[in-house]
Design a protein around this motif. Structure first.
Motif, PDB file in Angstrom:
ATOM      1  N   ALA A 134       0.814  -1.211   0.000  1.00  0.00           N
ATOM      2  CA  ALA A 134       0.000   0.000   0.000  1.00  0.00           C
ATOM      3  C   ALA A 134       0.849   1.263   0.000  1.00  0.00           C
ATOM      4  O   ALA A 134       0.475   2.271  -0.600  1.00  0.00           O
ATOM      5  CB  ALA A 134      -0.931  -0.003   1.215  1.00  0.00           C
ATOM      6  N   ASP A 135       2.018   1.207   0.663  1.00  0.00           N
ATOM      7  CA  ASP A 135       2.813   2.419   0.848  1.00  0.00           C
ATOM      8  C   ASP A 135       4.297   2.079   0.748  1.00  0.00           C
ATOM      9  O   ASP A 135       4.822   1.312   1.568  1.00  0.00           O
ATOM     10  CB  ASP A 135       2.504   3.027   2.225  1.00  0.00           C
ATOM     11  CG  ASP A 135       3.091   4.416   2.410  1.00  0.00           C
ATOM     12  OD1 ASP A 135       3.996   4.787   1.640  1.00  0.00           O
ATOM     13  OD2 ASP A 135       2.661   5.119   3.350  1.00  0.00           O
ATOM     14  N   GLU A 136       4.985   2.629  -0.236  1.00  0.00           N
ATOM     15  CA  GLU A 136       6.417   2.369  -0.398  1.00  0.00           C
ATOM     16  C   GLU A 136       7.224   2.839   0.804  1.00  0.00           C
ATOM     17  O   GLU A 136       8.326   2.339   1.059  1.00  0.00           O
ATOM     18  CB  GLU A 136       6.936   3.041  -1.667  1.00  0.00           C
ATOM     19  CG  GLU A 136       6.429   2.416  -2.954  1.00  0.00           C
ATOM     20  CD  GLU A 136       7.008   3.089  -4.184  1.00  0.00           C
ATOM     21  OE1 GLU A 136       7.640   4.166  -4.036  1.00  0.00           O
ATOM     22  OE2 GLU A 136       6.839   2.543  -5.304  1.00  0.00           O
TER      23      GLU A 136
ATOM     24  N   TRP B 177       6.798   2.180   3.740  1.00  0.00           N
ATOM     25  CA  TRP B 177       6.904   1.120   4.752  1.00  0.00           C
ATOM     26  C   TRP B 177       8.216   0.341   4.643  1.00  0.00           C
ATOM     27  O   TRP B 177       8.553  -0.408   5.531  1.00  0.00           O
ATOM     28  CB  TRP B 177       5.728   0.160   4.630  1.00  0.00           C
ATOM     29  CG  TRP B 177       4.417   0.774   5.054  1.00  0.00           C
ATOM     30  CD1 TRP B 177       4.227   1.936   5.751  1.00  0.00           C
ATOM     31  CD2 TRP B 177       3.107   0.252   4.788  1.00  0.00           C
ATOM     32  NE1 TRP B 177       2.892   2.173   5.946  1.00  0.00           N
ATOM     33  CE2 TRP B 177       2.174   1.159   5.369  1.00  0.00           C
ATOM     34  CE3 TRP B 177       2.630  -0.880   4.138  1.00  0.00           C
ATOM     35  CZ2 TRP B 177       0.798   0.956   5.306  1.00  0.00           C
ATOM     36  CZ3 TRP B 177       1.253  -1.087   4.067  1.00  0.00           C
ATOM     37  CH2 TRP B 177       0.353  -0.182   4.642  1.00  0.00           C
TER      38      TRP B 177
END
Length: 337
Positions: free
Chosen positions: A129-131, A133
């Protein structure tokens, strides 16, 4: 013997796969799923082996085996416990986040219990969902065990190993420090893992399975370029017998429990951190390790964590360069894509 679960429902359709990974035959006359086979291995294991022998000799109806049609051998499992058997990797990653390295880490394995209610297939995308992370690959070895009694010895643990496979244990590195700071272990930082298309019985591995370790180069590619080729049988501080006994110290393990090795990691020939492949080294089995080495040598990490569109490939080959387990090949994708 080599086994796989083709896509069908939640638990797949069990097939026996030829040694060259070219053909398979339906295992339904013996067991519909791998978990069903593991639940009654003493009876069903030999029956599956008979199917495998007939397949090799052309005595069974067969179909082409396509790795893209495979789920993880156990698409979901009763338990997934991942160790850190390569203490060289543990030491480097802890150094990167300025965490102390207790001396006990060399004598008592680390282990965490991961999510096992659903695994990614070996060719499924890695949802991210989110790079920010900090998504990372981790190339590992894992075993599936039969029933293991509480308090089992190393020898009992090794005797319980039914199958061996490879793993991409996906980690979200930038979420780990915050979770560990709460002193309650991993959860959000450990999303679903993926296992190799095929799981292999120890006897079918021949000399590659020795002393409770899988010996051979863990071939890792990142975006088509060689990233690592560390030998899984080298620098493994704790063999699988020790890891299984550790997991069973205070609880019995049910048939179908998966035990992981942790990220495969080799030291440099001089005893220091491993070198990149393009510098004559064996490279790495995760990005966190190369980032740590870069920080130690140059003062900062340069290699980015995985981004959307990046592709990871993990495989192990025999002496004739034939794939043993098939390949894990995954592309990082936006969640839901």
């Amino acid at each position: 013997m080599k086994l796989a679960s083709l896509k069908s429902g939640r638990d797949g359709r069990l097939v026996v796969v030829s040694n060259d990974l070219a053909w398979c035959t339906d295992a339904a006359p013996v067991a519909a799923t791998l978990q069903a086979a593991l639940d009654n291995w003493d009876e069903l294991g030999p029956a599956l082996q008979a199917l495998a022998d007939s397949l090799e000799h052309g005595g069974m109806p067969r179909e082409r085996f396509h790795e893209h049609d495979a789920m993880s051998p156990l698409p979901r499992a009763y338990q997934w416990a991942d160790g850190s058997a390569y203490v060289n990797h543990v030491a480097l990653v802890r150094k990167a986040r300025a965490a102390d390295m207790p001396e006990s880490f060399w004598t008592d394995p680390l282990m965490y219990q991961g999510g096992s209610d659903g695994f990614l297939g070996p060719r499924d995308p890695i949802p991210l969902a989110d790079e920010a992370w900090g998504c990372d690959l981790e190339a590992e070895v894992a075993v599936i065990v039969g029933d293991v009694p509480q308090g089992a010895s190393r020898e009992v643990g090794l005797a319980a190993v039914r199958l061996v496979m490879l793993v991409n244990d996906v980690s979200l590195r930038n979420l780990i420090p915050g979770e560990l700071a709460k002193s309650f272990g991993f959860f959000q930082s450990k999303p679903a893992s993926a296992f190799s298309p095929v799981a292999v019985t120890p006897d079918a591995l021949g000399a590659a399975w020795k002393d409770g370790k899988l010996h051979g180069a863990m071939e890792v590619e990142l975006n088509g370029k060689e990233f690592g080729r560390a030998d899984a049988g080298v620098d493994m501080t704790f063999d699988f017998g020790i890891l299984i006994a550790h997991a069973a110290k205070t609880r019995a393990l049910s048939a179908g429990t998966i035990i992981g090795s942790g990220t495969v990691s080799n030291r440099d020939a001089g005893g220091g951190p491993g070198k990149p492949v393009d510098q004559g080294g064996l490279g790495y089995s995760c990005i966190a390790e190369v980032r740590t080495v870069e920080t130690l040598l140059a003062g900062e990490a340069k290699t980015p964590f995985l981004r959307h569109g990046d592709t990871v490939r993990i495989e192990m080959r025999d002496a004739r360069r034939h794939s043993i387990f098939g390949a894990i090949e995954q592309t990082v994708a936006v969640t839901g894509k």
